[in-house]
Design an enzyme around this catalytic site. Structure first.
Site, PDB file in Angstrom:
ATOM      1  NE  ARG A 270      -1.818   2.000   3.420  1.00  0.00           N
ATOM      2  CZ  ARG A 270      -1.679   1.969   4.748  1.00  0.00           C
ATOM      3  NH1 ARG A 270      -2.300   1.064   5.469  1.00  0.00           N
ATOM      4  NH2 ARG A 270      -0.919   2.853   5.364  1.00  0.00           N
ATOM      5  CG  HIS A 274      -6.405   2.564   5.989  1.00  0.00           C
ATOM      6  ND1 HIS A 274      -6.546   1.278   5.526  1.00  0.00           N
ATOM      7  CD2 HIS A 274      -7.618   2.915   6.486  1.00  0.00           C
ATOM      8  CE1 HIS A 274      -7.799   0.862   5.735  1.00  0.00           C
ATOM      9  NE2 HIS A 274      -8.455   1.840   6.316  1.00  0.00           N
ATOM     10  CE1 TYR A 283       0.787   2.799   8.888  1.00  0.00           C
ATOM     11  CE2 TYR A 283      -0.465   4.480  10.051  1.00  0.00           C
ATOM     12  CZ  TYR A 283      -0.276   3.690   8.938  1.00  0.00           C
ATOM     13  OH  TYR A 283      -1.115   3.808   7.872  1.00  0.00           O
TER      14      TYR A 283
HETATM   15  C1  LIG Z   1     -15.174  -5.457  11.042  1.00  0.00           C
HETATM   16  C2  LIG Z   1     -14.332  -4.253  10.834  1.00  0.00           C
HETATM   17  N1  LIG Z   1     -13.461  -3.872  11.778  1.00  0.00           N
HETATM   18  C3  LIG Z   1     -12.709  -2.771  11.614  1.00  0.00           C
HETATM   19  C4  LIG Z   1     -12.815  -2.027  10.488  1.00  0.00           C
HETATM   20  C5  LIG Z   1     -11.978  -0.764  10.332  1.00  0.00           C
HETATM   21  N2  LIG Z   1     -10.985  -0.966   9.282  1.00  0.00           N
HETATM   22  C6  LIG Z   1     -11.204  -0.541   8.018  1.00  0.00           C
HETATM   23  S1  LIG Z   1      -9.989  -1.001   6.989  1.00  0.00           S
HETATM   24  C7  LIG Z   1      -9.115  -1.751   8.220  1.00  0.00           C
HETATM   25  C8  LIG Z   1      -7.834  -2.430   7.907  1.00  0.00           C
HETATM   26  C9  LIG Z   1      -7.996  -3.419   6.818  1.00  0.00           C
HETATM   27  O1  LIG Z   1      -6.775  -3.981   6.499  1.00  0.00           O
HETATM   28  P1  LIG Z   1      -6.627  -5.033   5.344  1.00  0.00           P
HETATM   29  O2  LIG Z   1      -7.629  -6.116   5.495  1.00  0.00           O
HETATM   30  O3  LIG Z   1      -5.217  -5.427   5.273  1.00  0.00           O
HETATM   31  O4  LIG Z   1      -7.053  -4.242   4.028  1.00  0.00           O
HETATM   32  P2  LIG Z   1      -6.377  -2.919   3.410  1.00  0.00           P
HETATM   33  O5  LIG Z   1      -7.058  -1.752   4.027  1.00  0.00           O
HETATM   34  O6  LIG Z   1      -4.932  -2.971   3.677  1.00  0.00           O
HETATM   35  O7  LIG Z   1      -6.695  -2.969   1.951  1.00  0.00           O
HETATM   36  C10 LIG Z   1      -9.795  -1.622   9.428  1.00  0.00           C
HETATM   37  C11 LIG Z   1      -9.314  -2.129  10.727  1.00  0.00           C
HETATM   38  C12 LIG Z   1     -13.740  -2.450   9.521  1.00  0.00           C
HETATM   39  N3  LIG Z   1     -13.912  -1.779   8.365  1.00  0.00           N
HETATM   40  N4  LIG Z   1     -14.477  -3.560   9.700  1.00  0.00           N
END
Ligand SMILES: Cc1ncc(C[n+]2csc(CCOP(=O)(O)OP(=O)(O)O)c2C)c(N)n1
Ligand SMILES: [Mg+2]
Lengths: 381, 324
Positions: A270, A274, A283
């Site tokens: 990425r 985010h 971080y």
């Molecule tokens: C059930 C849930 N918990 C927390 C979140 C908040 N949240 C949004 S994106 C994220 C991180 C996701 O990481 P990853 O699965 O690696 O996907 P990326 O964003 O890196 O594409 C979090 C914790 C959420 N959307 N859904």
């Protein structure tokens, strides 16, 4: 024109050596733009197809960049950038057939592009005018899912239906490295395995789940999780569009041909925050990002195209012009996107209607009208 | 007394709790180095280490489920759910396990787990980031539920929740995180579950909690310009609810309007209206009215201004109640 012969000759050099450093990582195009071969996964693309992938990635990146700008200008509430993940998304998206079905997360703008979903549909959600709103059946591209991991179960169920129907198609579920921790994802793996569902689990391991590195989610490489559930897993260089295309095609074919689920881990990065509200300087180190910048998915394909003389200046100029046009279309489209009518709050809550919704709709309409009456000259109560 | 934003008050409160009790641990997604997406745990990872401020895997059921295990082992976990809409993977653990274990053990097991949930709308967010699910939890015996409306309460109520031997869900009004208020770190706090009169008045009582207290205070100020004296109650606690304070106020003013962001259907307002009607029927000049969300999914951001109860919707209900 096929480029396989040239590619095959070049690969035997560096390929094996390079793979030595990253065991299990499928790569067909090195960061330096060199074609290498892999014993299990191969690809044979025409120059036109290669140029197509390049065009897809450039346009996707441009669209993404435009969305970030629109967010900064207040036109969007939020944007989740796919910067750096173009190859993972274009390669896997282009591996799907029209009859296949895609279940995205919230970052699959490149996959949406390959499914001919209008970028303005994606932007509507991030602008806050709807929560998706496109018809998933039109392009076999489901709505974005924000709640992490949920869609992997939907994809599995859909695939179970595909299998029941004896249809000749497959399903692909996107998720992230962070999502791999969710119970829903483990349950999706279980169901898919038990029912031999034709679903490909496509994990974009972009190394981060907001501020948490992948080590916080898993002690083993994510693709190895599949083994415990009883289906194959493979790790592919997610910044190598050729390898992603080859591996995803094979995985979808595996599913389509009745061999059940497969897990693909696209190892990528990425490059951006985010989302537009995130501040990654809190971080992660710049050096990490710089290292990945040298593995850029678009640059490596371009290097290859240039080295092999597979595209001329006119082509690059054309892609550039197309990007500008896309950016303009997106900009104008977003700026002119109307806000929804307040009464839309009460629409589509139920398919078959609901008395309370009707009552509240009527009350709210009367309430809204009371302001208009008050504002209208000479018409007080 | 110090001025600080509500978010900072929560941060100071957590710091105090970590200092006071070595058994307190903080758990959640991105609560470590990042300090949480709202920075409520900012600096705590650095100062207390990753053993006490724990970045968890992305799995809410896992977060709450392991918090229960840690509590069984004598710890006092304070878990952060990143946004209201993401608590549901943990709903089973909260409702089926956290809420009931004390009763199932015939009182032998105590689960001093705090679940912090930033909730409510008004920040222009995407789907699942603006919900008010407190009633879904208040319906469950075994859980205590509170929601501070201001910085001082945020500071004290969170610590009281952590000290409580029952599971407590702290619903934090996320759109008020940046609102500054006086925090008195030396004042002895009142009862965690007691409602307070945020502004006295004589003509009608507005009862609210969390983010809606401010809206009600503004409504009271606006009404005052028209010569109407509204009393505003800050309920602070949704389970238990301090019905005595509401009753006393409603009987004084004769009129009660309950305001919350959550849908009114089966909401806290319904419970309050029913109880106060039972208790104070002959003192009321008007039926208890409710202002809140509709029976519809939380709308996309560009409609939330219409959806959320604002000044006008509250004053409209005030007019209707006074017209009886
Ligand atoms: C059930 C849930 N918990 C927390 C979140 C908040 N949240 C949004 S994106 C994220 C991180 C996701 O990481 P990853 O699965 O690696 O996907 P990326 O964003 O890196 O594409 C979090 C914790 C959420 N959307 N859904
Ligand atoms: Mg990730």
């Amino acid at each position: 024109m096929s480029v396989k012969s040239t590619a095959a000759r070049r690969t035997t050099r560096g390929g094996a050596k390079r793979r030595g450093g990253e065991p299990g990582l499928v790569q067909l195009l090195t960061p330096e733009g060199e074609r290498v071969e892999h014993p299990e996964y191969s690809i044979d693309l025409t120059a036109e197809e290669l140029r197509g992938l390049y065009r897809d990635m450039v346009l996707t990146r441009r669209f993404d960049g435009e969305a970030i700008t629109l967010q900064r200008q207040g036109e969007l509430g939020l944007w989740a950038s796919l910067l750096g993940q173009e190859a993972a998304q274009i390669g896997s998206g282009r591996a799907t057939r029209p009859e296949d079905y895609v279940f995205p997360t919230y970052r699959e703008h490149g996959v949406a592009w390959t499914r001919d979903v209008d970028p303005l549909n994606l932007l509507g959600m991030f602008r806050g005018v709807n929560n998706g709103g496109w018809d998933p059946n039109e392009n076999h591209f489901h709505l974005y899912t924000i709640v992490i991991g949920s869609q992997t179960l939907h994809a599995t169920g859909y695939a179970m239906g595909v299998a029941k129907d004896g249809a000749d198609s497959a399903v692909i579920a996107y998720f992230g490295d962070g999502a791999s921790s969710q119970g829903d994802v483990a349950e999706a793996f279980t169901f898919a395995a038990v029912y031999n569902a034709p679903v490909v689990f496509f994990c974009q391991n972009n190394q981060w789940a907001i501020s948490e590195p992948t080590e916080k989610q898993s002690r083993v490489p994510i693709y190895q999780r599949a083994a415990g559930f009883g289906f194959p897993g493979v790790r592919v260089d997610g910044n190598d569009v050729l390898a992603v295309l080859a591996v995803t095609r094979a995985a979808l074919e595996h599913a389509r041909s009745g061999q059940g689920p497969m897990l693909v881990e696209a190892f990528t990065y990425r490059m951006g925050a985010h989302t537009t509200t995130d501040d990654p300087t809190r971080y992660r180190a710049d050096e990490e990002r710089e290292e990945w910048a040298s593995k850029d998915p678009i640059q490596r394909l371009r290097t290859y195209l240039e080295k092999e003389g597979l595209a001329d200046e006119a082509f690059y100029a054309e892609v550039e012009a197309e990007s500008d046009a896309l950016a303009k279309r997106v900009r104008d489209g977003v700026r002119n996107m109307p806000n929804p009518e307040p009464m839309a709050i009460f629409e589509n809550v139920y398919a078959d209607g609901h008395a309370l919704v009707d009552e509240e709709r009527a009350q709210f309409a009367a309430y809204q009208a009371s302001f208009e009456d008050a504002a209208a000259p000479g018409k007080g109560h | 007394m110090t001025q600080m934003p509500l978010a900072k008050a929560l941060n100071e409160s957590l710091r105090k709790a970590l200092e006071n009790d070595p058994k307190v641990v903080i758990m959640g997604e991105d609560v470590g180095r990042l300090g949480g997406v709202f920075r409520i745990t900012d600096g705590l990872h650095k100062d207390f280490g990753e053993d006490r401020v724990i970045d968890t895997p992305l799995a809410e059921s896992g977060i709450v489920g392991t918090a229960i295990g840690l509590a069984l082992r004598g710890y006092r976990p304070v878990v952060e759910i990143q946004f209201d809409g993401f608590v549901f993977p943990a709903y089973d653990q909260i409702v089926t396990q956290l809420a009931k274990m004390h009763a199932r053990s015939l009182g032998k097991v105590k689960l001093p787990v705090v679940v912090r949930i930033p909730y409510g709308g008004g920040i222009g967010a995407v789907e699942h980031h603006s919900e008010s699910p407190e009633a879904l939890f208040a319906h469950v015996a075994g859980l205590k539920i509170v929601s501070p409306s201001n910085a001082n309460d945020a500071y004290w109520m969170l610590q009281q929740a952590i000290e409580c031997d029952d599971p407590v869900i702290v619903f934090e009004p996320k759109r008020r995180y940046w609102d500054k208020g006086e925090v008195d770190v030396s004042a002895v706090p009142g009862d965690l579950h007691k409602a307070v009169v945020a502004k006295p008045g004589t003509d009608l009582t507005l009862a609210a909690y969390g983010p809606m207290v401010k809206v009600c205070l503004e409504a009271a100020a606006a009404a005052a310009n028209e010569g109407r004296s509204l009393e505003v109650l800050d309920l602070r606690s949704m389970s238990p609810i301090d019905f005595d304070t509401i009753q006393a106020s409603a009987e004084r003013t004769g009129r009660l309007v309950v305001v919350h962001e959550a849908p009114v259907f089966y909401g806290a307002g319904a419970e309050i209206a029913a109880r106060i009607t039972e208790r104070s029927f002959y003192h009321l000049e008007a039926p208890v009215l409710r202002v809140g969300g509709f029976h519809a999914p939380y709308p996309p951001a560009r409609l939330e201004e219409e959806y959320l109860p604002g000044l006008d919707r509250v004053l409209d209900a005030v007019d209707r109640a006074l017209a009886f």
